[in-house]
Design an enzyme around this catalytic site. Structure first.
Site, PDB file in Angstrom:
ATOM      1  N   THR A  10       7.838  -3.050   3.116  1.00  0.00           N
ATOM      2  CA  THR A  10       7.279  -4.021   1.902  1.00  0.00           C
ATOM      3  C   THR A  10       6.144  -3.214   1.275  1.00  0.00           C
ATOM      4  O   THR A  10       6.309  -3.214   0.136  1.00  0.00           O
ATOM      5  CB  THR A  10       7.107  -5.323   2.344  1.00  0.00           C
ATOM      6  OG1 THR A  10       8.508  -5.931   2.924  1.00  0.00           O
ATOM      7  CG2 THR A  10       6.701  -6.184   1.303  1.00  0.00           C
ATOM      8  N   ASP A  13      11.594  -3.413  -3.102  1.00  0.00           N
ATOM      9  CA  ASP A  13      10.540  -2.570  -2.510  1.00  0.00           C
ATOM     10  C   ASP A  13      11.317  -1.560  -1.327  1.00  0.00           C
ATOM     11  O   ASP A  13      10.817  -0.849  -0.784  1.00  0.00           O
ATOM     12  CB  ASP A  13       9.662  -3.374  -1.762  1.00  0.00           C
ATOM     13  CG  ASP A  13      10.294  -4.370  -0.931  1.00  0.00           C
ATOM     14  OD1 ASP A  13      11.431  -4.716  -0.873  1.00  0.00           O
ATOM     15  OD2 ASP A  13       9.360  -5.235  -0.081  1.00  0.00           O
ATOM     16  N   HIS A  14      12.679  -1.835  -1.030  1.00  0.00           N
ATOM     17  CA  HIS A  14      13.561  -1.118   0.079  1.00  0.00           C
ATOM     18  C   HIS A  14      14.707  -1.909   0.092  1.00  0.00           C
ATOM     19  O   HIS A  14      14.774  -2.939  -0.549  1.00  0.00           O
ATOM     20  CB  HIS A  14      12.628  -1.120   1.221  1.00  0.00           C
ATOM     21  CG  HIS A  14      12.479  -2.649   1.825  1.00  0.00           C
ATOM     22  ND1 HIS A  14      13.119  -3.436   2.223  1.00  0.00           N
ATOM     23  CD2 HIS A  14      11.303  -3.246   1.870  1.00  0.00           C
ATOM     24  CE1 HIS A  14      12.703  -4.642   2.553  1.00  0.00           C
ATOM     25  NE2 HIS A  14      11.568  -4.421   2.230  1.00  0.00           N
TER      26      HIS A  14
HETATM   27 ZN   LIG Z   1      10.016  -5.929   1.973  1.00  0.00          ZN
END
Ligand SMILES: [Zn+2]
Length: 538
Positions: free
Chosen positions: A48, A324-325
């Site tokens: 994150t 974020d991922h």
């Molecule tokens: Zn995250």
């Protein structure tokens, strides 16, 4: 300028659930915006804080210094978070709540540059449930960042930004907007058939929720296992879609009360929806719950975009959307599919490394073994553990110096030993990464290099094979350099952008330089991403 982030949102969610989205949410972004279908993070670990640190700086963790959600601070010997800051205080939180600020972010953001370009007339505000996800995209010179406190149930900030919460935030908190969800039932949004078709049955054996106060089947009753509101409930609330609703209300209040987008100077609002990440960790990417929280965030984003349209006008707004991922399938699920899912134990890794260190540096088997403290340890209760954070092992430099051990040599010993552990795919040493002795055409080596900060990272980076977690007990997680963790949406919509699907390779690190080009301002200090010129009108 509005940045919308959904935490742990894989690119393929746009495709798997695309026909179920409403007209003004993701579909609007895909219709009126430019979408890069081959957008991947180019760093690891894919967590994150590193992701949120990249999207508005255009820089990799190697440059931002945000190498993980937490890391070992060698100077203090303490584990720190990406935003922890002992010099500031939380505003609106519980007693002794740890405070947060962007002090550890080393590079500037689009918002910072916009403030510099406008003599601070531009306002820059970051909002999320998680502190790091509110703070990092906004930047060090932001006006404010707000996040949710699971101690107080408030939206909070810190004295980094001001000495007192603005009146509108206090008013918002007085409505106790989180508390109204106590005992709320989370049901499926649409017919169960659609969920079974796309995500399978509701309660497969790999959805492990023990100790959470929740079950692995719909409907979920949100109490966190508690009988009244309080910290356990707020933790439980994190794992529901309801914090996203609260965030939309809070963002609307910010837009109105801070008069965002109401004058000639461009303002920046970043909103990061965290519920999707919590739900994804608990149930995995192929669950009915993740499907549901995805359908819901589409509708929540539609509400936010409609509000911005009414209040500011979307024709006056540039909107960027990313994540974020991604996330990996649950290892036990991946194992049943023959994909090699497994959980590797850090104890096995340390056993192999310790054995190799002993063989090399204590060949006579002396007792005590001088190599026993070559890896840095920390105390946990009554026993000592070796540091293993973000896939990084740390050397005890004092011990190496004491015994005159060469760092390069010990690195090679540790790397060779780690590679003998079944399930370990790759291993890189600090000396190798610092020398640049890596191939940029090898995506895993490149991603390790982009995630390596000399002042903050460890000494050896270990990468497990695909679908395998190393030392992680959480049901589902992310962090790897593999596609399921790196492939995320990158969408930009607004004046100056040619709508369409773009097949060129892109990364969320390209968002900041592209926004800077649209705004005609200096790029953030270390922006190394490219300007996505294929979508810019001349
Ligand atoms: Zn995250």
């Amino acid at each position: 300028m509005l940045l919308i982030v959904v935490d742990q949102f894989r690119y393929d969610y746009l495709e798997r659930f695309g026909d179920l989205f409403v007209a003004n949410g993701f579909r609007r972004l895909l219709r009126d915006g430019a979408s890069w279908t081959q957008s991947n993070y180019d760093h690891m670990p894919t967590y994150t804080a590193p992701g949120h640190g990249t999207m508005m700086t255009g820089a990799y963790p190697a440059e931002t210094g945000i190498i993980g959600n937490e890391w070992l601070d060698r100077a203090s010997g303490k584990r720190v978070t990406s935003v922890s800051d002992e010099t500031v205080k939380t505003l609106g939180g519980g007693p002794n709540e740890m405070a947060s600020s962007p002090s550890r972010l080393m590079t500037s953001t689009v918002g910072d540059e916009l403030r510099l370009a406008t003599n601070d007339r531009a306002k820059v505000i970051g909002i999320s449930v998680k502190d790091r996800s509110a703070i990092l995209p906004a930047g060090r010179h932001a006006n404010a960042a707000y996040w949710f406190s699971t101690t107080s149930g408030n939206m909070v900030s810190s004295t980094y930004y001001f000495n007192q919460l603005p009146a509108w935030v206090t008013t918002f908190n007085a409505t106790r907007s989180a508390d109204k969800y106590f005992g709320a039932k989370w049901e499926r949004l649409i017919a169960e058939d659609e969920y079974v078709k796309r995500a399978g049955p509701d309660s497969p054996s790999w959805e492990v929720v023990s100790g959470s106060g929740d079950t692995n089947a719909f409907p979920h009753t949100i109490t966190g296992g508690a009988t009244s509101v309080g910290q356990a409930f707020y933790w439980g609330l994190d794992y529901s879609p309801f914090t996203n609703e609260m965030l939309v209300s809070f963002a609307q209040q910010a837009i109105v009360n801070e008069r965002l987008g109401q004058d000639d100077d461009t303002d920046v609002l970043t909103v990061s929806f965290s519920a999707n990440d919590y739900v994804g960790h608990r149930y995995g990417p192929y669950s009915q719950e993740v499907m549901d929280v995805t359908l819901r965030v589409d509708r929540q984003i539609a509400t936010l975009l409609d509000f911005v349209d009414t209040r500011v006008g979307l024709s006056n707004t540039v909107v960027a959307f990313t994540a974020d991922h991604g996330v990996s399938p649950i290892p036990e699920h991946a194992a049943t599919l023959g994909l090699g899912g497994a959980r590797l134990k850090t104890a096995d890794l340390f056993a192999a490394v310790s054995k190799a260190l002993s063989a090399k540096y204590n060949p006579q088997g002396k007792s005590p073994d001088p190599s026993a403290d070559y890896l840095l340890k920390y105390s946990e209760g009554t026993w000592m553990r070796e540091y293993f954070i973000n896939g990084n092992l740390y050397f005890n430099y004092d011990a190496l110096r004491r015994d005159g051990v060469n760092v390069e040599e010990v690195s090679q010993v540790v790397v060779a030993a780690a590679l003998t552990v079944p399930g370990v795919a790759r291993c890189f040493s600090r000396t190798q990464l610092l020398r640049g002795a890596t191939s940029i055409t090898d995506p895993i080596e490149r991603r390790a290099l982009h995630g390596f900060s000399p002042s903050r990272s460890g000494d050896v980076v270990v990468v497990p094979e695909p679908y395998k977690y190393l030392g992680d007990t959480i049901t589902a997680t992310h962090g790897s350099p593999y596609s399921y963790d790196t492939h995320v949406p990158t969408i930009i919509m607004g004046t100056g952008i040619k709508p369409g699907q773009y097949l060129e390779a892109a990364t969320p690190a390209d968002i900041a330089p592209t926004l800077s080009a649209l705004l005609r301002i200096t790029k953030p200090s270390n922006a190394t991403g490219r300007v996505l010129i294929e979508a810019l009108r001349r």
